[in-house]
Design an enzyme around this catalytic site. Sequence first.
Site, PDB file in Angstrom:
ATOM      1  N   ASP A  92      67.509 -28.937  -5.907  1.00 34.54           N
ATOM      2  CA  ASP A  92      67.201 -27.547  -5.571  1.00 34.54           C
ATOM      3  C   ASP A  92      68.377 -26.682  -6.029  1.00 34.54           C
ATOM      4  O   ASP A  92      69.506 -26.853  -5.555  1.00 34.54           O
ATOM      5  CB  ASP A  92      66.986 -27.417  -4.063  1.00 34.54           C
ATOM      6  CG  ASP A  92      66.517 -26.025  -3.657  1.00 34.54           C
ATOM      7  OD1 ASP A  92      66.238 -25.205  -4.555  1.00 34.54           O
ATOM      8  OD2 ASP A  92      66.442 -25.757  -2.448  1.00 34.54           O
ATOM      9  N   ASP A 117      63.078 -23.630  -9.791  1.00 40.24           N
ATOM     10  CA  ASP A 117      64.385 -24.117  -9.339  1.00 40.24           C
ATOM     11  C   ASP A 117      64.318 -25.408  -8.527  1.00 40.24           C
ATOM     12  O   ASP A 117      65.327 -25.830  -7.959  1.00 40.24           O
ATOM     13  CB  ASP A 117      65.095 -23.040  -8.508  1.00 40.24           C
ATOM     14  CG  ASP A 117      64.328 -22.679  -7.253  1.00 40.24           C
ATOM     15  OD1 ASP A 117      63.100 -22.841  -7.242  1.00 40.24           O
ATOM     16  OD2 ASP A 117      64.959 -22.224  -6.279  1.00 40.24           O
ATOM     17  N   GLU A 118      63.164 -26.069  -8.471  1.00 41.06           N
ATOM     18  CA  GLU A 118      63.048 -27.318  -7.713  1.00 41.06           C
ATOM     19  C   GLU A 118      62.320 -28.372  -8.531  1.00 41.06           C
ATOM     20  O   GLU A 118      61.424 -28.060  -9.313  1.00 41.06           O
ATOM     21  CB  GLU A 118      62.277 -27.109  -6.407  1.00 41.06           C
ATOM     22  CG  GLU A 118      63.037 -26.344  -5.346  1.00 41.06           C
ATOM     23  CD  GLU A 118      62.291 -26.333  -4.018  1.00 41.06           C
ATOM     24  OE1 GLU A 118      62.042 -27.432  -3.480  1.00 41.06           O
ATOM     25  OE2 GLU A 118      61.956 -25.248  -3.522  1.00 41.06           O
ATOM     26  N   CYS A 158      25.858 -18.256  -5.747  1.00 41.28           N
ATOM     27  CA  CYS A 158      24.492 -18.620  -6.118  1.00 41.28           C
ATOM     28  C   CYS A 158      24.031 -19.787  -5.258  1.00 41.28           C
ATOM     29  O   CYS A 158      24.700 -20.821  -5.193  1.00 41.28           O
ATOM     30  CB  CYS A 158      24.437 -19.003  -7.603  1.00 41.28           C
ATOM     31  SG  CYS A 158      22.812 -19.613  -8.127  1.00 41.28           S
ATOM     32  N   CYS A 184      23.353 -23.227  -7.551  1.00 44.89           N
ATOM     33  CA  CYS A 184      24.411 -24.057  -8.146  1.00 44.89           C
ATOM     34  C   CYS A 184      25.802 -23.784  -7.590  1.00 44.89           C
ATOM     35  O   CYS A 184      26.748 -24.450  -7.970  1.00 44.89           O
ATOM     36  CB  CYS A 184      24.435 -23.854  -9.664  1.00 44.89           C
ATOM     37  SG  CYS A 184      24.917 -22.179 -10.153  1.00 44.89           S
ATOM     38  N   HIS A 187      22.966 -15.000 -15.381  1.00 45.56           N
ATOM     39  CA  HIS A 187      22.949 -16.234 -14.594  1.00 45.56           C
ATOM     40  C   HIS A 187      21.535 -16.548 -14.107  1.00 45.56           C
ATOM     41  O   HIS A 187      21.090 -17.697 -14.132  1.00 45.56           O
ATOM     42  CB  HIS A 187      23.906 -16.097 -13.415  1.00 45.56           C
ATOM     43  CG  HIS A 187      24.142 -17.378 -12.682  1.00 45.56           C
ATOM     44  ND1 HIS A 187      24.882 -18.412 -13.213  1.00 45.56           N
ATOM     45  CD2 HIS A 187      23.718 -17.803 -11.462  1.00 45.56           C
ATOM     46  CE1 HIS A 187      24.912 -19.422 -12.361  1.00 45.56           C
ATOM     47  NE2 HIS A 187      24.211 -19.076 -11.298  1.00 45.56           N
ATOM     48  N   HIS A 221      19.019 -19.913 -14.957  1.00 47.65           N
ATOM     49  CA  HIS A 221      18.220 -20.753 -14.059  1.00 47.65           C
ATOM     50  C   HIS A 221      16.731 -20.683 -14.424  1.00 47.65           C
ATOM     51  O   HIS A 221      16.000 -21.657 -14.264  1.00 47.65           O
ATOM     52  CB  HIS A 221      18.430 -20.327 -12.606  1.00 47.65           C
ATOM     53  CG  HIS A 221      19.718 -20.806 -12.032  1.00 47.65           C
ATOM     54  ND1 HIS A 221      20.078 -22.137 -12.026  1.00 47.65           N
ATOM     55  CD2 HIS A 221      20.747 -20.138 -11.446  1.00 47.65           C
ATOM     56  CE1 HIS A 221      21.267 -22.274 -11.474  1.00 47.65           C
ATOM     57  NE2 HIS A 221      21.695 -21.082 -11.109  1.00 47.65           N
TER      58      HIS A 221
END
Length: 649
Positions: free
Chosen positions: A80, A171-172, A552, A555, A570, A574
């Site tokens: 760190d 930074d890690e 929807c 789906c 859309h 369908h």
Amino acid sequence: MEGVDKEKVQKVIYEMSKGSKYFENEQRKEALTKQKIEHLRAQCATLTDNDLSHFQKVAERKMLELEASRDLSKIWLHTDMDAFYAAVETLEDPSLKGKPLAVGSMSMITTASYEARKFGVRAAMPGFIGCKLCPGLVFVRPNFERYTHYSELTRKVFQSYDPSFIATSLDEAYLNITSVCIERSITGEEVATELRAAIHQETGLTCSVGVAPNRMIAKVCSDINKPNGQFILPNDREAVLTFVYTLPIRKIGGIGKVTEQKLRQVLGISTCQEMLQKAAFLCALFSECSAGGTETPKQRQRKSIGCERTFIATDDSSLLFEKLANLAENLMDDLQKEGLKGKTLTLKLKTADFEVRTRAVTTRGYINSKEDILIYATKLLKAEMPLSLRLMGLRMSQLHDEKDDSSTSTQKTIDIFFRSSNSNLNVNGTNVQSITNISGQDNGPISVTTEDGYLVPDSGTGASTDQQDFFVHDESIFIPEQRNLVNYNNEAVLSNPVIGDGLGGAKIDDVTHTAKVMNSEKLDDVGQFISHEATASSGKPGQQLWIDGYICSICGFELPPGFEEERQEHSDFHFAESLQQEETVDSKRPICSERLAEKQCSTTPSPKKKLAEKQCSTTTPSPKKKLKSSKGGKHIPIDAFFAKCKKNL
């Protein structure tokens, strides 16, 4: 922050923020936390001795499973960087050295130097409060290009110790140094010392390091001797248990301020040892969660990429859209750098009242260009206008590698429709769709909740758990344009050359007329002749709903109300899908229709059946029916084909 007068700091924060929007928001959150604590206390009071005995056994079984899976063979290192942003600014401008420094603005502090932290100044604190705590506080604007450059330098060092290191931020990082220790016959402590020196030589910056048998403990260890220090926990069971028992619960990843208050005020838990002692209560009152992984990840797969910026609160729409464009460009750079595209775009907003909103949309294809990102992000933001904002962020999830051609294809082939219709059948033969929430938990077939959860379609990738922001949508349901899918005749059966075998089966004329009778009468008993597979359908536009105004129901695709053109597209998708599946159903009906024709033409006729009989015998041939054989106007019996074959042999 050791040695800081915390009571004084809290008093200054209270006095400086009292009456502000920030203060009001903090009061709302505190009231909600108190309400949750009271609810847990009420639940705790209802637990009987039998309940506690049961949950104690559950806890003991889980602890035995964890003990059996304990792995002390790995050596993990967590690094760190020390006050990273502030340290980089000091390195670039030596005149800042030794001064109390804050990277950020009067609105919000991103990082504070160790000199400023002695006064109680910290990250995520408003700058005007920092000035009150530390009158000589120096502000520097963030420069993320500079921070990214230094981060890349540190990662070159990590690469030499672990090519598969895991970077969790600029930074890690986590490094598995097991192989290095074995190959070079050195200890984890020696690797830590060597790595810190290499980073300082490469960047001029310092870092703190923790070494332990797993990643979670290594992260805790890296915070013990900050700044510019290290802590090594031996790979010994007793040493690990002793270390963990004494840890404050706040040190455990996943336990934040609110959870800490719940555990302290409801169960009196403040250390990890006390958590083990009251494990039965924890199993009874809390659901399972991921507080921080200790296992070695089998594969590295990013679940989301995002960026956000804090700024002075403004309601200037032109300025907000300018900031949105900058975010879209930053997100594009990050995605293209990683070679990734995404499908779900999330817009995060923090209002001037500190209310956090998140809105999302799922695109048809995978995107990573600024233009595509901005198209969807702009619509999401416009739907929330007018409003005053102090923070804005964009995040892309449902990621796929750009090199994976199969993931970028958006055009469905016919066999995909067939496979999807089979895979979506439940045990009763009906078609279902599964929708998951952001944590990846399957809610089952169309198990949609309207509580605080953000629902997305099951993609297999899940979503990032580091930002548990929730969505707020109105309860209206959008019903798309209705389309009549009933009046299709079944002339598809004409294309099947096997119908009408001259051996007692129906002629093609009979099948065609019977199909029309079936369609006109909408016979209820036709279902018994058709298989479950043939009747499965992913849904029709007439049945489509927009759940919560943006999901929807067929789906799980997400499109908020502002996306009217995309919604229509859309719905058309369908509609086309249902047409294709209607043809699939019709292609499987000939034999069934044939049997139904025989049944209708042989049984005692009802008024409707008389009409069917009349049609079976006296109809005028259509143009398609002229395709029959010239011999007597009938089909060639199937056995005639075999007779020809024998003569030719």
